[in-house]
Design an enzyme around this catalytic site. Structure first.
Site, PDB file in Angstrom:
ATOM      1  CG  ASP A  71      -2.081   0.951   1.095  1.00 46.50           C
ATOM      2  OD1 ASP A  71      -1.880   2.071   0.586  1.00 46.50           O
ATOM      3  OD2 ASP A  71      -3.196   0.572   1.479  1.00 46.50           O
ATOM      4  CB  SER A 121      -6.438   2.097  -0.674  1.00 48.04           C
ATOM      5  OG  SER A 121      -5.185   2.632  -0.353  1.00 48.04           O
ATOM      6  CB  THR A 186      -5.795  -2.583   0.387  1.00 52.43           C
ATOM      7  OG1 THR A 186      -5.395  -1.222   0.245  1.00 52.43           O
ATOM      8  CG2 THR A 186      -5.083  -3.429  -0.653  1.00 52.43           C
ATOM      9  CG  PHE A 298      -2.458 -10.832  15.096  1.00 52.66           C
ATOM     10  CD1 PHE A 298      -2.414 -11.901  15.975  1.00 52.66           C
ATOM     11  CD2 PHE A 298      -2.588 -11.088  13.742  1.00 52.66           C
ATOM     12  CE1 PHE A 298      -2.475 -13.209  15.517  1.00 52.66           C
ATOM     13  CE2 PHE A 298      -2.654 -12.389  13.265  1.00 52.66           C
ATOM     14  CZ  PHE A 298      -2.596 -13.454  14.155  1.00 52.66           C
ATOM     15  CG  ASP A 347      -1.210   4.452   2.746  1.00 47.41           C
ATOM     16  OD1 ASP A 347      -1.121   5.147   1.727  1.00 47.41           O
ATOM     17  OD2 ASP A 347      -2.096   4.627   3.610  1.00 47.41           O
ATOM     18  CG  HIS A 351      -0.970   8.821   4.725  1.00 43.55           C
ATOM     19  ND1 HIS A 351      -1.277   9.762   3.766  1.00 43.55           N
ATOM     20  CD2 HIS A 351      -1.599   7.679   4.338  1.00 43.55           C
ATOM     21  CE1 HIS A 351      -2.056   9.217   2.837  1.00 43.55           C
ATOM     22  NE2 HIS A 351      -2.255   7.947   3.154  1.00 43.55           N
ATOM     23  CG  HIS A 389      -2.066   4.825  -3.461  1.00 50.42           C
ATOM     24  ND1 HIS A 389      -1.134   5.290  -2.555  1.00 50.42           N
ATOM     25  CD2 HIS A 389      -3.043   4.222  -2.722  1.00 50.42           C
ATOM     26  CE1 HIS A 389      -1.526   4.992  -1.329  1.00 50.42           C
ATOM     27  NE2 HIS A 389      -2.680   4.327  -1.400  1.00 50.42           N
ATOM     28  CG  HIS A 478      -2.672   8.346  -1.576  1.00 50.05           C
ATOM     29  ND1 HIS A 478      -3.861   7.670  -1.736  1.00 50.05           N
ATOM     30  CD2 HIS A 478      -2.221   7.991  -0.342  1.00 50.05           C
ATOM     31  CE1 HIS A 478      -4.122   6.944  -0.662  1.00 50.05           C
ATOM     32  NE2 HIS A 478      -3.141   7.134   0.203  1.00 50.05           N
TER      33      HIS A 478
END
Length: 520
Positions: A71, A121, A186, A298, A347, A351, A389, A478
């Site tokens: 991702d 996503s 995703t 988890f 990802d 960010h 992406h 992104h």
């Protein structure tokens, strides 16, 4: 845009490099390592050509298909992760290659969606799982679906069948593995159909909305998918738990208003050989001998970054370990399987403007790809590695070869043998090799004659350092450029050139032997 989940950040942990290489038939050894003679570079190029001349397309139909999605893993992320992995292994780094970079077939994927130039996503994974371009924020529904559509009959009418659902209909085992929440966009695009990706639990939906939330859809898939979906592992426990129930690891209650414990329903609807696990002990205890259906959650939200996983108090498996266990469970059947594996936290670190965590997660995903290749027969298993992406992540300046990729730029000295010195701009200040076009790493650019901060004495290699950015934003965004596709196995040669992202689905579907086991 995806919600940025902020976790407590720990100090650096060690990361290891792959120790087993992809078979030489796939690609040549990394160009030049160790002491270098002038002829080495030429000879390495000749070896590359000889290896390429021996490549032959595998025209068989695939028994198994594994789709890895990093991702946010754009080309610059792959490059920087490659260098960091090499440097962690004591090399200069640039000559290194990640496991999937040795796959024989590569292409570029155009990541725009039906309505976004730079996409999120949800529609990007929808494209890869259904073969259709879709709209921003929507999962496995066509672009004619209204934004926020709450009528389940309308959603059903516009639902696009996913490759996971089609593999299930063909009698194959299926599984999904992620380091993000299992209900995040995703992974959710493999099994859920909804007009809003954020409807992960019923508490996230507007009042009166009849569309099932994403966690509910995972548990209440069709009978065909229910019998097929053998493995689902990732984070997001609280999205499956009622508000009356306390999380076993944190002082936090579930998010569900309907009072349902979906983890218990996973077991109840799948039989005595079904297990739900939430920590390292439970994960280790679930084996192919005693488990046919495995739900692993988890973390209460996303799983830990690879750099922080060792400090998790309940313990959680790595992406490589989850991939290994998923393949072991799915391979029990004789009709083959479809497995989706997501390196979801690449990802999130981007960010946050935190390049080192992003790169360590990308390295971990490369290790998971390596493990998948080792555990499967390359003659019958198509493995595709790609990204949904990119990010506004850059590698800049003129650093010398071997310069620390997460450090400050030091250039090649003007005189041979002289020490390298930090590059400085017109303000007399050094800068990082890695940066972002926007994000939280912005550090007071030139305003009213003031200078930006001097990083000379700053440890830019620290795990918590945020790389510099040009435009101040709370969360980096992104980016819209193409991302890489890397493939090996049956019909992998169909991955080539510049591809629309939805074509990846068509390659996987063509490779899969859905109809005729004798078509070899």
């Amino acid at each position: 845009m995806p919600t940025l989940i902020k976790k407590t950040l720990a100090v650096a942990v060690a990361t290891t490099m792959l120790t087993t290489s992809i078979a030489p038939a796939l690609a040549a050894t990394p160009a030049v390592q160790g002491p270098e003679a002038v002829a080495d570079w030429y000879q390495a190029g000749q070896q590359f050509v000889r290896d390429a001349e021996r490549l032959r397309p595998n025209l068989r139909r695939a028994k198994n298909v594994i789709l890895f999605v990093g991702d946010g893993m754009g080309v610059s992320t792959v490059t920087a992760a490659r260098i960091l992995e090499g440097q962690l292994n004591g090399k200069s780094g640039e000559e290194n290659r990640l496991s999937f970079e040795r796959f024989p077939y590569t292409a570029y994927s155009k990541t725009y969606s039906w309505d976004q130039q730079t996409s999120d996503s949800a529609p990007t994974m929808t494209a890869m799982m259904t073969g259709y371009k879709a709209r921003e924020g929507m999962l496995a529904v066509d672009h004619l679906t209204a934004r926020g559509e709450c009528d389940p009959t309308v959603i059903t009418a516009h639902a696009l069948p996913t490759l996971l659902e089609q593999a299930a209909a063909a009698g194959k085992a299926t599984g999904v593995v992620t380091t993000a929440r299992l209900t995040h966009a995703t992974t959710a695009a493999t099994y859920a159909h909804t007009s809003v990706r954020d409807w992960e639990a019923d508490a996230n939906k507007p009042a009166g909305c009849g569309v099932k939330d994403i966690a509910q859809q995972l548990i209440e898939v069709s009978p065909t998918v229910r019998s097929s979906l053998r493995v689902a592992m990732g984070g997001g426990r609280t999205y499956f738990m009622p508000k009356t129930q306390l999380d076993p690891e944190y002082n936090k209650k579930g998010l569900r208003n309907d009072g349902r414990d979906l983890t218990a329903e996973w077991i109840n609807t799948r039989g005595a050989d079904a297990k739900y696990v939430w920590n390292r002990a439970g994960f280790n205890a679930a084996t192919p001998v005693n488990t046919n259906y495995l739900l692993g959650l988890f973390e209460n939200s996303h799983m830990q970054y690879a750099a922080d996983r060792a400090s998790d108090k309940a313990g959680e498996p790595s992406l490589t370990e989850m991939t290994e266990k998923a393949i072991q469970l799915l391979a029990k059947g004789d009709k083959g399987f479809f497995l989706h594996v997501e390196g979801g936290r690449i990802d999130h670190a981007h960010h946050a403007g935190n390049a080192k965590r992003a790169l360590l997660d990308a390295i971990e995903m490369a290790k998971a790809v390596q493990k998948a290749y080792e555990l499967t027969d390359p003659r019958e298993t198509l493995i595709i590695v790609t990204a949904d992406h990119s990010h506004t992540f850059t590698i800049a300046g003129y650093p010398h070869r071997g310069n620390g990729i997460v450090g400050l730029v030091s250039s090649v000295p003007a005189v041979d043998g002289a020490p390298t010195v930090l590059d400085k701009d017109k303000l007399g200040l050094p800068y990082t090799t890695l940066g972002y076009a926007n994000g939280p790493g912005w550090r007071d650019a030139l305003v009213s004659g003031a200078k930006r901060p001097d990083l000379t004495g700053v440890d830019t290699t620290h795990l918590n350092f945020l790389q510099e950015s040009a435009v101040p934003l709370d969360s980096e965004t992104h980016a819209g450029e193409d991302v890489g596709i890397y493939a090996t196995g049956p019909m992998a040669h169909l991955i080539h050139g510049s591809m629309e992202q939805n074509w990846i689905y068509h390659v996987m579907k063509t490779s899969f032997d859905f109809d005729d086991d004798n078509r070899r």
